[in-house]
Design a protein around this motif. Structure first.
Motif, PDB file in Angstrom:
ATOM      1  N   GLY A  90      -7.712   5.851   1.549  1.00  0.00           N
ATOM      2  CA  GLY A  90      -7.876   5.974   0.103  1.00  0.00           C
ATOM      3  C   GLY A  90      -8.112   7.413  -0.326  1.00  0.00           C
ATOM      4  O   GLY A  90      -7.607   7.853  -1.361  1.00  0.00           O
ATOM      5  N   LEU A 119      -4.319   2.110  -9.773  1.00  0.00           N
ATOM      6  CA  LEU A 119      -5.678   1.583  -9.606  1.00  0.00           C
ATOM      7  C   LEU A 119      -6.109   0.673 -10.756  1.00  0.00           C
ATOM      8  O   LEU A 119      -7.093  -0.042 -10.632  1.00  0.00           O
ATOM      9  CB  LEU A 119      -6.689   2.726  -9.431  1.00  0.00           C
ATOM     10  N   THR A 131       0.866  -1.177   0.000  1.00  0.00           N
ATOM     11  CA  THR A 131       0.000   0.000   0.000  1.00  0.00           C
ATOM     12  C   THR A 131       0.902   1.226   0.000  1.00  0.00           C
ATOM     13  O   THR A 131       1.765   1.363   0.872  1.00  0.00           O
ATOM     14  CB  THR A 131      -0.923  -0.006   1.234  1.00  0.00           C
ATOM     15  N   HIS A 137      -1.321   7.478  -9.619  1.00  0.00           N
ATOM     16  CA  HIS A 137      -2.455   6.995  -8.823  1.00  0.00           C
ATOM     17  C   HIS A 137      -3.447   6.242  -9.715  1.00  0.00           C
ATOM     18  O   HIS A 137      -3.871   5.132  -9.398  1.00  0.00           O
ATOM     19  CB  HIS A 137      -3.127   8.186  -8.122  1.00  0.00           C
ATOM     20  N   TRP A 156      -3.846   6.873  -0.828  1.00  0.00           N
ATOM     21  CA  TRP A 156      -3.253   5.561  -0.581  1.00  0.00           C
ATOM     22  C   TRP A 156      -3.953   4.501  -1.428  1.00  0.00           C
ATOM     23  O   TRP A 156      -5.180   4.471  -1.507  1.00  0.00           O
ATOM     24  CB  TRP A 156      -3.376   5.190   0.898  1.00  0.00           C
ATOM     25  N   VAL A 157      -3.156   3.645  -2.060  1.00  0.00           N
ATOM     26  CA  VAL A 157      -3.681   2.575  -2.916  1.00  0.00           C
ATOM     27  C   VAL A 157      -3.069   1.247  -2.478  1.00  0.00           C
ATOM     28  O   VAL A 157      -1.855   1.156  -2.275  1.00  0.00           O
ATOM     29  CB  VAL A 157      -3.289   2.807  -4.398  1.00  0.00           C
ATOM     30  N   ARG A 158      -3.919   0.212  -2.345  1.00  0.00           N
ATOM     31  CA  ARG A 158      -3.418  -1.129  -2.037  1.00  0.00           C
ATOM     32  C   ARG A 158      -3.324  -1.916  -3.332  1.00  0.00           C
ATOM     33  O   ARG A 158      -4.286  -1.983  -4.090  1.00  0.00           O
ATOM     34  CB  ARG A 158      -4.344  -1.852  -1.063  1.00  0.00           C
ATOM     35  N   GLU A 173      -7.126  -1.307  -5.100  1.00  0.00           N
ATOM     36  CA  GLU A 173      -8.250  -0.516  -4.591  1.00  0.00           C
ATOM     37  C   GLU A 173      -7.722   0.574  -3.676  1.00  0.00           C
ATOM     38  O   GLU A 173      -6.628   0.448  -3.122  1.00  0.00           O
ATOM     39  CB  GLU A 173      -9.218  -1.419  -3.824  1.00  0.00           C
ATOM     40  N   PRO A 174      -8.524   1.657  -3.504  1.00  0.00           N
ATOM     41  CA  PRO A 174      -8.127   2.662  -2.517  1.00  0.00           C
ATOM     42  C   PRO A 174      -8.002   1.971  -1.157  1.00  0.00           C
ATOM     43  O   PRO A 174      -8.798   1.086  -0.845  1.00  0.00           O
ATOM     44  CB  PRO A 174      -9.285   3.658  -2.532  1.00  0.00           C
ATOM     45  N   ALA A 175      -7.001   2.351  -0.390  1.00  0.00           N
ATOM     46  CA  ALA A 175      -6.760   1.708   0.904  1.00  0.00           C
ATOM     47  C   ALA A 175      -7.921   1.949   1.861  1.00  0.00           C
ATOM     48  O   ALA A 175      -8.627   2.949   1.762  1.00  0.00           O
ATOM     49  CB  ALA A 175      -5.464   2.243   1.503  1.00  0.00           C
TER      50      ALA A 175
END
Length: 126
Positions: free
Chosen positions: A83, A70, A57, A66, A87-89, A76-78
């Motif tokens: 998110g 995605l 993340t 970003h 933050w992105v996981r 997905e957004p964290a």
């Protein structure tokens, strides 16, 4: 749940890259692996013990990075409201997951958002 060797290699490469950045330190809050700079997390590495799917993340302020992150399979957004802050996981075990090189670029991008200017200058001087 078996961890794929490919995903584990990527995870290890991303971790090494993150910890190689100026002032980076590894910590284990909530039993998860994170890399911090200046006491602030710049990448959540989760767990590598097979209890959860491997993923990273990162915080991506750059809109293009970003949006690109995605598009990764399963990304997905964290959670926990992170998110909204960029933050992105990104899961590592999905078919078509990003390369280790791209993940390392995103980790560096995340680091640059969070690290103090003097450490970014040190990174740029390398």
């Amino acid at each position: 749940m078996a961890v794929s060797q490919n995903a584990l290699k990527k995870w290890q490469k991303v971790r090494e890259s993150a910890l190689g950045l100026p002032g980076a330190a590894e910590e284990f809050p909530w039993g998860e692996t994170v890399a911090k700079v200046n006491k602030k997390v710049f990448v959540f590495l989760g767990l590598d013990d097979g209890s959860h799917p491997l993923g990273v993340t990162v915080k991506l302020k750059d809109e293009a990075a970003h949006a690109h992150a995605l598009t990764s399979p399963g990304a997905e957004p964290a959670g926990y409201g992170l998110g909204r802050a960029g933050w992105v996981r990104i899961p590592l075990e999905e078919q078509g997951a990003p390369t280790a090189e791209l993940l390392c670029d995103w980790v560096e991008e995340s680091y640059r958002v969070i690290a103090p200017k003097r450490l970014i200058a040190e990174l740029d001087a390398r």
